[in-house]
Write a protein that holds these residues in place. Structure first.
Motif, mmCIF file in Angstrom:
data_model
loop_
_atom_site.group_PDB
_atom_site.id
_atom_site.type_symbol
_atom_site.label_atom_id
_atom_site.label_comp_id
_atom_site.label_asym_id
_atom_site.label_seq_id
_atom_site.Cartn_x
_atom_site.Cartn_y
_atom_site.Cartn_z
ATOM 1 N N THR A 53 0.823 -1.212 0.000
ATOM 2 C CA THR A 53 0.000 0.000 0.000
ATOM 3 C C THR A 53 0.860 1.267 0.000
ATOM 4 O OG1 THR A 53 -0.249 -0.154 2.404
ATOM 5 C CG2 THR A 53 -2.025 -1.081 1.060
ATOM 6 N N ALA A 54 2.019 1.209 0.663
ATOM 7 C CA ALA A 54 2.926 2.366 0.617
ATOM 8 C C ALA A 54 3.459 2.556 -0.801
ATOM 9 C CB ALA A 54 4.073 2.183 1.605
ATOM 10 N N CYS A 55 3.791 1.448 -1.474
ATOM 11 C CA CYS A 55 4.249 1.540 -2.868
ATOM 12 C C CYS A 55 3.140 2.057 -3.775
ATOM 13 C CB CYS A 55 4.730 0.178 -3.359
ATOM 14 S SG CYS A 55 6.315 -0.302 -2.648
ATOM 15 N N ALA A 56 1.906 1.624 -3.514
ATOM 16 C CA ALA A 56 0.769 2.099 -4.315
ATOM 17 C C ALA A 56 0.610 3.610 -4.158
ATOM 18 C CB ALA A 56 -0.511 1.379 -3.903
ATOM 19 N N ALA A 57 0.802 4.114 -2.940
ATOM 20 C CA ALA A 57 0.701 5.556 -2.711
ATOM 21 C C ALA A 57 1.789 6.303 -3.471
ATOM 22 C CB ALA A 57 0.791 5.852 -1.213
ATOM 23 N N LEU A 58 3.025 5.803 -3.392
ATOM 24 C CA LEU A 58 4.131 6.470 -4.089
ATOM 25 C C LEU A 58 3.958 6.384 -5.603
ATOM 26 C CD1 LEU A 58 7.034 5.293 -1.767
ATOM 27 C CD2 LEU A 58 5.885 7.514 -1.778
ATOM 28 N N ASP A 59 3.459 5.233 -6.104
ATOM 29 C CA ASP A 59 3.183 5.092 -7.542
ATOM 30 C C ASP A 59 2.096 6.064 -7.986
ATOM 31 O OD1 ASP A 59 5.080 3.114 -7.716
ATOM 32 O OD2 ASP A 59 3.629 1.450 -7.688
ATOM 33 N N TYR A 60 1.097 6.253 -7.115
ATOM 34 C CA TYR A 60 0.013 7.186 -7.436
ATOM 35 C C TYR A 60 0.564 8.594 -7.638
ATOM 36 C CZ TYR A 60 -3.991 10.234 -6.737
ATOM 37 O OH TYR A 60 -4.939 11.214 -6.886
ATOM 38 N N PHE A 61 1.448 9.035 -6.721
ATOM 39 C CA PHE A 61 2.019 10.373 -6.865
ATOM 40 C C PHE A 61 2.891 10.476 -8.116
ATOM 41 C CE2 PHE A 61 1.064 10.735 -2.250
ATOM 42 C CZ PHE A 61 0.226 11.829 -2.347
ATOM 43 N N ASP A 62 3.621 9.415 -8.440
ATOM 44 C CA ASP A 62 4.403 9.413 -9.677
ATOM 45 C C ASP A 62 3.493 9.576 -10.888
ATOM 46 O OD1 ASP A 62 6.865 9.210 -8.498
ATOM 47 O OD2 ASP A 62 7.031 7.028 -8.744
ATOM 48 N N LEU A 87 5.247 2.188 9.068
ATOM 49 C CA LEU A 87 5.402 3.055 7.902
ATOM 50 C C LEU A 87 6.811 3.638 7.827
ATOM 51 C CD1 LEU A 87 4.060 4.175 5.437
ATOM 52 C CD2 LEU A 87 3.190 6.040 6.803
ATOM 53 N N ARG A 88 7.363 4.065 8.946
ATOM 54 C CA ARG A 88 8.738 4.587 8.956
ATOM 55 C C ARG A 88 9.726 3.522 8.496
ATOM 56 N NH1 ARG A 88 6.978 7.567 13.765
ATOM 57 N NH2 ARG A 88 7.143 9.774 13.279
ATOM 58 N N ARG A 89 9.532 2.289 8.953
ATOM 59 C CA ARG A 89 10.425 1.192 8.552
ATOM 60 C C ARG A 89 10.321 0.946 7.053
ATOM 61 N NH1 ARG A 89 9.281 -3.757 7.478
ATOM 62 N NH2 ARG A 89 7.290 -3.749 8.539
ATOM 63 N N ILE A 90 9.098 0.932 6.523
ATOM 64 C CA ILE A 90 8.895 0.690 5.087
ATOM 65 C C ILE A 90 9.558 1.792 4.266
ATOM 66 C CG2 ILE A 90 7.148 0.637 3.258
ATOM 67 C CD1 ILE A 90 5.273 -0.716 5.344
ATOM 68 N N LEU A 91 9.335 3.050 4.651
ATOM 69 C CA LEU A 91 9.906 4.178 3.901
ATOM 70 C C LEU A 91 11.433 4.183 3.981
ATOM 71 C CD1 LEU A 91 7.361 6.990 4.841
ATOM 72 C CD2 LEU A 91 7.555 5.786 2.661
ATOM 73 N N THR A 92 11.985 3.850 5.149
ATOM 74 C CA THR A 92 13.438 3.810 5.306
ATOM 75 C C THR A 92 14.039 2.722 4.428
ATOM 76 O OG1 THR A 92 13.262 4.634 7.552
ATOM 77 C CG2 THR A 92 15.320 3.547 6.973
ATOM 78 N N GLN A 93 13.422 1.532 4.419
ATOM 79 C CA GLN A 93 13.933 0.439 3.597
ATOM 80 C C GLN A 93 13.845 0.766 2.113
ATOM 81 O OE1 GLN A 93 11.687 -2.960 4.923
ATOM 82 N NE2 GLN A 93 13.071 -3.371 6.632
ATOM 83 N N ALA A 94 12.830 1.560 1.745
ATOM 84 C CA ALA A 94 12.676 1.952 0.343
ATOM 85 C C ALA A 94 13.580 3.129 -0.019
ATOM 86 C CB ALA A 94 11.223 2.305 0.052
ATOM 87 N N GLY A 95 14.227 3.741 0.975
ATOM 88 C CA GLY A 95 15.092 4.886 0.715
ATOM 89 C C GLY A 95 14.325 6.166 0.441
ATOM 90 N N VAL A 96 13.089 6.248 0.935
ATOM 91 C CA VAL A 96 12.242 7.430 0.721
ATOM 92 C C VAL A 96 12.268 8.278 1.988
ATOM 93 C CG1 VAL A 96 9.899 8.225 0.248
ATOM 94 C CG2 VAL A 96 10.754 6.160 -0.864
ATOM 95 N N GLN A 97 12.665 9.522 1.853
ATOM 96 C CA GLN A 97 12.737 10.449 2.982
ATOM 97 C C GLN A 97 11.456 11.267 3.042
ATOM 98 O OE1 GLN A 97 15.337 10.650 5.178
ATOM 99 N NE2 GLN A 97 16.238 8.913 4.112
ATOM 100 N N LEU A 98 10.524 10.860 3.897
ATOM 101 C CA LEU A 98 9.285 11.610 4.095
ATOM 102 C C LEU A 98 9.037 11.765 5.591
ATOM 103 C CD1 LEU A 98 6.678 10.054 1.608
ATOM 104 C CD2 LEU A 98 7.805 12.256 1.427
ATOM 105 N N PRO A 99 8.617 12.951 6.023
ATOM 106 C CA PRO A 99 8.247 13.081 7.435
ATOM 107 C C PRO A 99 6.957 12.315 7.711
ATOM 108 C CG PRO A 99 7.872 15.149 6.268
ATOM 109 C CD PRO A 99 8.536 14.215 5.299
ATOM 110 N N VAL A 100 6.924 11.594 8.830
ATOM 111 C CA VAL A 100 5.733 10.853 9.259
ATOM 112 C C VAL A 100 5.247 11.501 10.546
ATOM 113 C CG1 VAL A 100 4.815 8.619 9.972
ATOM 114 C CG2 VAL A 100 6.571 8.727 8.199
ATOM 115 N N ILE A 101 4.025 12.036 10.509
ATOM 116 C CA ILE A 101 3.475 12.788 11.635
ATOM 117 C C ILE A 101 2.311 12.013 12.225
ATOM 118 C CG2 ILE A 101 2.355 14.948 12.309
ATOM 119 C CD1 ILE A 101 3.812 16.174 9.805
ATOM 120 N N HIS A 102 2.327 11.842 13.529
ATOM 121 C CA HIS A 102 1.240 11.149 14.226
ATOM 122 C C HIS A 102 0.093 12.131 14.433
ATOM 123 C CE1 HIS A 102 -0.660 8.277 16.904
ATOM 124 N NE2 HIS A 102 -0.860 9.274 17.739
ATOM 125 N N ALA A 103 -1.111 11.764 13.989
ATOM 126 C CA ALA A 103 -2.293 12.614 14.143
ATOM 127 C C ALA A 103 -3.397 11.783 14.789
ATOM 128 C CB ALA A 103 -2.743 13.159 12.790
#
Length: 175
Positions: A53-62, A87-103
């Motif tokens: 699902t994280a990859c689907a989100a990044l693909d969507y933005f692409d 989510l932080r672990r997934i983004l780190t392993q993918a090499g994607v630098q995005l801030p993750v904010i808890h809401a």
């Protein structure tokens, strides 16, 4: 010196938690506006946070030619280790630098990927017309309490959020 140690000390004590309260207020308003955005099968999935699902989100933005700017995560789902940690672990392993904010106001186990506001604003920051020039900012003031020797302190912050372009948003874990 005496004026600061009395009135200044009271002002510092009265406004010590102001920044924390304003961040909580703005986050709450942003969460309400995010949840008002119409979701479609193109910009959301009911599936929880995972690598796919994280990859689907990044693909969507692409596909929209929008760089992602950050992710807002809901509270931890009781069945998982914690949505923000996963989510932080997934983004780190993918090499994607995005801030993750808890809401806290978002649905449990959900994540709202936000696109770059310059390309497609998922949220539009609003403020009331203000007689003071410049960017609207929190205003702190004081005044004497009527029929008393005490002073009261107040803070004013005129801001809100409205849903923007849904193409700047991808939602995971919300049907």
């Amino acid at each position: 010196r005496q004026v600061f140690s009395t009135l200044g000390g009271a002002l510092v004590a009265a406004t010590s938690g102001l920044a924390r309260e304003i961040i909580a207020l703005e986050t709450g308003l942003a969460v309400e506006a995010l949840q008002a955005v119409a979701l479609t099968s193109a910009n959301s999935t009911a599936l929880g946070i995972s690598e796919s699902t994280a990859c689907a989100a990044l693909d969507y933005f692409d596909s929209q030619h929008i760089p992602p700017a950050g992710v807002l995560c809901g509270p931890e789902d009781t069945d998982t280790t914690g949505s923000s940690l996963v989510l932080r672990r997934i983004l780190t392993q993918a090499g994607v630098q995005l801030p993750v904010i808890h809401a806290a106001g978002l649905p449990a186990g959900s994540a709202f990927f936000i696109g770059n506001p310059a390309a497609r604003p998922a949220l539009i920051r609003l403020h009331e017309p203000d007689a003071m020039p410049g960017i609207p900012a929190p205003t702190v003031g004081w005044q004497r309490v009527p029929r008393s020797q005490a002073y009261g302190y107040y803070a004013r912050h005129c801001v809100g959020y409205a849903p923007g372009d849904s193409r700047g948003l991808y939602v995971v874990g919300v049907a």
